[in-house]
Design a protein around this motif. Structure first.
Motif, short mmCIF file in Angstrom:
data_model
loop_
_atom_site.label_atom_id
_atom_site.label_comp_id
_atom_site.label_asym_id
_atom_site.label_seq_id
_atom_site.Cartn_x
_atom_site.Cartn_y
_atom_site.Cartn_z
N SER A 46 0.63 -1.05 0.57
CA SER A 46 0.08 -0.01 0.23
C SER A 46 1.10 1.55 0.22
CB SER A 46 -0.28 0.07 1.51
OG SER A 46 -0.27 -0.27 2.48
N SER A 85 -5.58 2.16 4.07
CA SER A 85 -6.40 2.75 2.98
C SER A 85 -7.61 2.12 3.41
CB SER A 85 -6.20 1.86 1.42
OG SER A 85 -7.37 2.27 0.75
N SER A 135 -9.53 -0.32 1.10
CA SER A 135 -9.15 -1.63 0.94
C SER A 135 -9.40 -2.79 2.44
CB SER A 135 -6.87 -2.02 1.16
OG SER A 135 -7.30 -2.65 0.80
#
Length: 129
Positions: free
Chosen positions: A82, A92, A95
């Motif tokens: 990430s 995130s 995510s």
């Protein structure tokens, strides 16, 4: 009796893995505003299942299997894929929400496998319908 059948062991391990992954996701979300925090994840369940047999769990450290009720959380690793924000945080939200959904589905799948196997076992001994 149920603890000696491989299908129940596998379903139980799969449910523990999903619960552990959900805990890691929750920790990531809780630290989404913490400067310098690096998102973590766990290995997929299929990578944890060993090659010693069709349902053999791979021990990653001494006393790991059978003693640790939170298999996935003990195998958390820093997710280096990430991107990092200017504050150094790599969480995130989008995510993590997707990971949470995957963990919920895995847990539901494990419970379904367990319940179906139990139903088949009951039917085979003449106690189920």
């Amino acid at each position: 009796m149920l603890k000696s059948l491989e299908i129940f062991k596998t379903a139980s391990a799969m449910a523990r893995h999903a619960a552990g992954r959900q805990a890691v996701v929750a920790r990531n979300l809780a630290n989404s505003d913490t400067p310098g925090y690096q998102a973590q994840d766990v290995k997929p369940f299929k990578e944890i299942v060993g090659s010693g047999g069709p349902h053999q769990m791979r021990a990653t450290r001494v006393g790991h299997i059978g003693h640790d009720t939170n298999v996935a959380a003990s195998q958390a690793f820093t997710d280096t894929t990430s991107q990092t924000s200017p504050s150094g945080n790599s969480v995130s939200i989008e995510s993590e929400m997707l990971k949470s959904i995957e963990a919920e589905r895995q847990h539901s799948r494990a419970i379904t496998i367990y319940q179906t196997s139990l139903s088949i076992l009951k039917t085979s001994v003449g106690r189920g319908r």
